[in-house]
Design a protein around this motif. Structure first.
Motif, PDB file in Angstrom:
ATOM      1  N   VAL A 277     -49.134 -54.374 -14.717  1.00 18.68           N
ATOM      2  CA  VAL A 277     -49.492 -53.366 -15.710  1.00 18.68           C
ATOM      3  C   VAL A 277     -50.492 -52.384 -15.117  1.00 18.68           C
ATOM      4  O   VAL A 277     -51.440 -52.783 -14.434  1.00 18.68           O
ATOM      5  N   VAL A 278     -50.278 -51.111 -15.392  1.00 16.95           N
ATOM      6  CA  VAL A 278     -51.299 -50.095 -15.163  1.00 16.95           C
ATOM      7  C   VAL A 278     -52.105 -49.993 -16.453  1.00 16.95           C
ATOM      8  O   VAL A 278     -51.556 -49.712 -17.522  1.00 16.95           O
ATOM      9  N   THR A 279     -53.392 -50.266 -16.359  1.00 19.44           N
ATOM     10  CA  THR A 279     -54.235 -50.311 -17.545  1.00 19.44           C
ATOM     11  C   THR A 279     -54.467 -48.906 -18.100  1.00 19.44           C
ATOM     12  O   THR A 279     -54.142 -47.891 -17.470  1.00 19.44           O
ATOM     13  N   GLY A 280     -55.082 -48.850 -19.278  1.00 17.76           N
ATOM     14  CA  GLY A 280     -55.321 -47.570 -19.940  1.00 17.76           C
ATOM     15  C   GLY A 280     -56.213 -46.629 -19.177  1.00 17.76           C
ATOM     16  O   GLY A 280     -56.226 -45.426 -19.452  1.00 17.76           O
ATOM     17  N   GLU A 281     -56.970 -47.143 -18.194  1.00 15.12           N
ATOM     18  CA  GLU A 281     -57.840 -46.285 -17.387  1.00 15.12           C
ATOM     19  C   GLU A 281     -57.320 -46.107 -15.965  1.00 15.12           C
ATOM     20  O   GLU A 281     -57.997 -45.510 -15.135  1.00 15.12           O
ATOM     21  N   GLY A 282     -56.123 -46.647 -15.681  1.00  9.45           N
ATOM     22  CA  GLY A 282     -55.510 -46.412 -14.384  1.00  9.45           C
ATOM     23  C   GLY A 282     -55.690 -47.519 -13.370  1.00  9.45           C
ATOM     24  O   GLY A 282     -55.319 -47.357 -12.200  1.00  9.45           O
ATOM     25  N   GLY A 283     -56.235 -48.651 -13.772  1.00 10.73           N
ATOM     26  CA  GLY A 283     -56.298 -49.804 -12.877  1.00 10.73           C
ATOM     27  C   GLY A 283     -54.947 -50.499 -12.813  1.00 10.73           C
ATOM     28  O   GLY A 283     -54.078 -50.301 -13.671  1.00 10.73           O
ATOM     29  N   ILE A 284     -54.737 -51.314 -11.794  1.00  8.80           N
ATOM     30  CA  ILE A 284     -53.475 -52.051 -11.648  1.00  8.80           C
ATOM     31  C   ILE A 284     -53.756 -53.541 -11.761  1.00  8.80           C
ATOM     32  O   ILE A 284     -54.529 -54.103 -10.974  1.00  8.80           O
ATOM     33  N   TRP A 285     -53.172 -54.170 -12.761  1.00  9.08           N
ATOM     34  CA  TRP A 285     -53.275 -55.621 -12.917  1.00  9.08           C
ATOM     35  C   TRP A 285     -51.977 -56.244 -12.421  1.00  9.08           C
ATOM     36  O   TRP A 285     -50.907 -55.981 -12.966  1.00  9.08           O
ATOM     37  N   ASN A 286     -52.072 -57.067 -11.401  1.00 12.32           N
ATOM     38  CA  ASN A 286     -50.909 -57.782 -10.891  1.00 12.32           C
ATOM     39  C   ASN A 286     -50.897 -59.188 -11.477  1.00 12.32           C
ATOM     40  O   ASN A 286     -51.575 -60.087 -10.983  1.00 12.32           O
ATOM     41  N   GLY A 287     -50.134 -59.339 -12.527  1.00 12.58           N
ATOM     42  CA  GLY A 287     -49.972 -60.655 -13.153  1.00 12.58           C
ATOM     43  C   GLY A 287     -48.568 -61.182 -12.956  1.00 12.58           C
ATOM     44  O   GLY A 287     -48.043 -61.898 -13.817  1.00 12.58           O
ATOM     45  N   LEU A 288     -47.952 -60.839 -11.816  1.00 15.42           N
ATOM     46  CA  LEU A 288     -46.558 -61.235 -11.555  1.00 15.42           C
ATOM     47  C   LEU A 288     -46.508 -62.663 -11.017  1.00 15.42           C
ATOM     48  O   LEU A 288     -46.140 -62.935  -9.878  1.00 15.42           O
ATOM     49  N   ARG A 289     -46.890 -63.592 -11.880  1.00 13.11           N
ATOM     50  CA  ARG A 289     -46.874 -65.005 -11.504  1.00 13.11           C
ATOM     51  C   ARG A 289     -45.714 -65.694 -12.200  1.00 13.11           C
ATOM     52  O   ARG A 289     -45.647 -65.698 -13.432  1.00 13.11           O
ATOM     53  N   GLY A 290     -44.843 -66.291 -11.423  1.00 10.53           N
ATOM     54  CA  GLY A 290     -43.680 -66.960 -11.993  1.00 10.53           C
ATOM     55  C   GLY A 290     -43.991 -68.380 -12.424  1.00 10.53           C
ATOM     56  O   GLY A 290     -43.287 -69.320 -12.069  1.00 10.53           O
ATOM     57  N   LEU A 291     -45.047 -68.516 -13.223  1.00 12.07           N
ATOM     58  CA  LEU A 291     -45.517 -69.838 -13.649  1.00 12.07           C
ATOM     59  C   LEU A 291     -45.145 -70.093 -15.101  1.00 12.07           C
ATOM     60  O   LEU A 291     -45.252 -69.194 -15.950  1.00 12.07           O
ATOM     61  N   ARG A 292     -44.784 -71.305 -15.391  1.00 13.11           N
ATOM     62  CA  ARG A 292     -44.507 -71.695 -16.764  1.00 13.11           C
ATOM     63  C   ARG A 292     -45.710 -72.356 -17.425  1.00 13.11           C
ATOM     64  O   ARG A 292     -45.711 -72.575 -18.636  1.00 13.11           O
ATOM     65  N   LYS A 293     -46.711 -72.672 -16.640  1.00 11.05           N
ATOM     66  CA  LYS A 293     -47.974 -73.209 -17.158  1.00 11.05           C
ATOM     67  C   LYS A 293     -49.123 -72.526 -16.412  1.00 11.05           C
ATOM     68  O   LYS A 293     -49.179 -72.550 -15.188  1.00 11.05           O
TER      69      LYS A 293
END
Length: 469
Positions: A169-185
């Protein structure tokens, strides 16, 4: 604003900053062709970093942005208003499948990937991505997640939210959050992913997602059953769940009038059963064992339903072509309505146990106020999601009837509320229903949503005018 536009051109290339009004028009007009907004420009980044650069420029210059994928939404969620102050941030160039991990049953796709392309990539790896929508040839996964799309397979696989494991996600202020974790827990704090899914681009811009895959089923079988009333359809659903368990993938309710509209406007299709009954159920089983096993389950529960006088008749598809034809009867309902003329649409959800009572009560209320109005009722009965649409009575001018939209909406939505339902099941709120939210959400819930919005988008540039007033 020329400084802002120059900054966009420097960030992503001048060819991808569109200001010509004719070229912008497809991005400014909603899917149903009922509203056209205005925009400063249509901006088309091709990477997450380019999206972030544009969002930073929007914050710097106080320019609102409206994220847009396939522009197939129905509630004006991806269309700018008429002020001309916002840009449309088109994500169509972020259309790559970054990774397919068959062993982990995950696929990582960028937000602009067309849903059908994701289906094809999964199938090539002998996997299934089960999100199923009539607009799958044009809608994008970013838009699907933004509205938390449901579709026909929610009964077995859940909504888009349940099919997503991680986000970028690109946050509302232009930061980049990489939460692309293929985890089920993953129990390491707040579930940020779920905040962005269903937020309609008001908190940030989703640029990629990790999606759940499943093994391809060994068999898929389709049937249509006829019954007299919606309460019989609920009885049939209970029987199907008891006999078929998790093999029951889809259970769609379609009223006779909805079926008649499709056959009127799509004459190449044919009804597998006589149109002499009030309601029809489209049923799909997906079986991991064999086609014979699935056929036995299907035939057993349909025979039982006939014996118990729950259904009056049934037809089972004997080929892929017959199955596709049955599904076309369901998937072409919206197109048939459009061909028939304008109608007043409602995308609602109720406890499954209340669907029949809601239809009976609300039909009666609408007939009392608008005698002869025609109900186009269809939806995903298995999860309580209903498309409850109202058409003009015969002989009444459509435009005059459409003027009654506020009154009809009030009858329908008040009835939904009385059954503890929701006024938006899977289309979102957008600009079309945001004022209704205040009427049906408790003030404390609205306040919490506004606080989240302020925290994630302090400069109010992210899709303004959507969801919240």
């Amino acid at each position: 604003m020329q400084g802002f536009l120059n900054g966009c051109a420097n960030a992503i290339g001048a060819d991808h900053v569109v200001t010509d009004e004719a070229l912008m028009l497809p991005f400014l007009t909603d899917y149903r062709q009922r509203f056209t907004g205005r925009a400063l420009a249509v901006v088309k980044p091709s990477t997450t970093e380019e999206v972030a650069a544009i969002v930073k420029l929007c914050n710097l210059h106080h320019v609102p942005l409206v994220p847009q994928g396939g522009n197939t939404g129905l509630v004006l969620g991806s269309i700018p208003d008429e002020s001309g102050k916002a840009i449309v941030l088109s994500l169509n160039r972020l259309n790559r499948i970054r990774e397919l991990d068959a062993a982990n049953n995950t696929l990582t796709a960028e937000a602009g990937c067309i849903l059908d392309h994701i289906h094809s990539a999964a199938t090539d790896a002998e996997r299934l991505f089960p999100l199923s929508l009539p607009s799958s040839g044009t809608c994008t996964i970013g838009g699907n997640l933004s509205a938390n799309a449901g579709g026909t397979a929610v009964l077995r696989y859940g909504t888009a939210r349940e099919l997503c494991l991680g986000l970028e996600v690109v946050t509302g202020e232009g930061g980049i959050w990489n939460g692309l974790r293929g985890l089920r827990k993953d129990n390491t704090g707040y579930d940020l992913r779920d905040l962005f899914i269903g937020a309609e681009g008001t908190l940030g811009v989703m640029t990629a997602a990790v999606l759940k895959l499943y093994p391809l089923p060994k068999a898929k079988l389709t049937a249509i059953a006829a019954m007299t009333t919606p309460d019989k359809a609920l009885d049939l659903l209970n029987i199907a769940q008891r006999y078929c368990g998790t093999s029951l993938t889809a259970f769609e309710l379609v009223s006779r009038y909805a079926m008649e509209l499709v056959l009127k406007h799509f004459p190449a299709l044919s009804a597998p059963l006589p149109l002499t009954y009030g309601q029809y159920a489209l049923i799909e089983l997906s079986d991991s064992e064999s086609e014979d096993h699935a056929a036995d389950m299907l035939e057993t529960f349909l025979e039982y339903a006939i014996e118990e006088d729950v259904i009056r008749d049934a037809a089972v598809a004997q080929s892929i072509a017959q199955s596709q034809s049955m599904w076309q009867l369901r998937e072409n309902i919206s197109a048939a309505q459009a061909m028939e003329g304008k109608n007043i649409k409602h995308d609602i959800a109720l406890p499954t146990s209340s669907v029949s009572d809601f239809i009976a009560k609300t039909d009666q209320l609408l007939q009392a106020h608008f005698p002869g109005c025609r109900m186009v009722t269809f939806g995903h009965l298995g999860d309580g999601s209903l498309h409850y649409n109202v058409s003009a009575p015969p002989g009444v001018p459509v435009e005059a009837f459409m003027d009654c939209t506020p009154e009809i909406n009030r009858i329908v939505y008040d009835s939904v509320a009385s059954f503890n339902g929701t006024i938006s099941a899977e289309h979102g709120l957008g600009a079309l229903k945001r004022e209704e939210l205040v009427r049906y959400k408790p003030p404390i819930e609205i306040d919490m949503m506004k606080r989240i919005k302020a925290a994630f988008d302090p400069n109010h540039v992210m899709n303004p005018g959507k969801i919240l007033i």
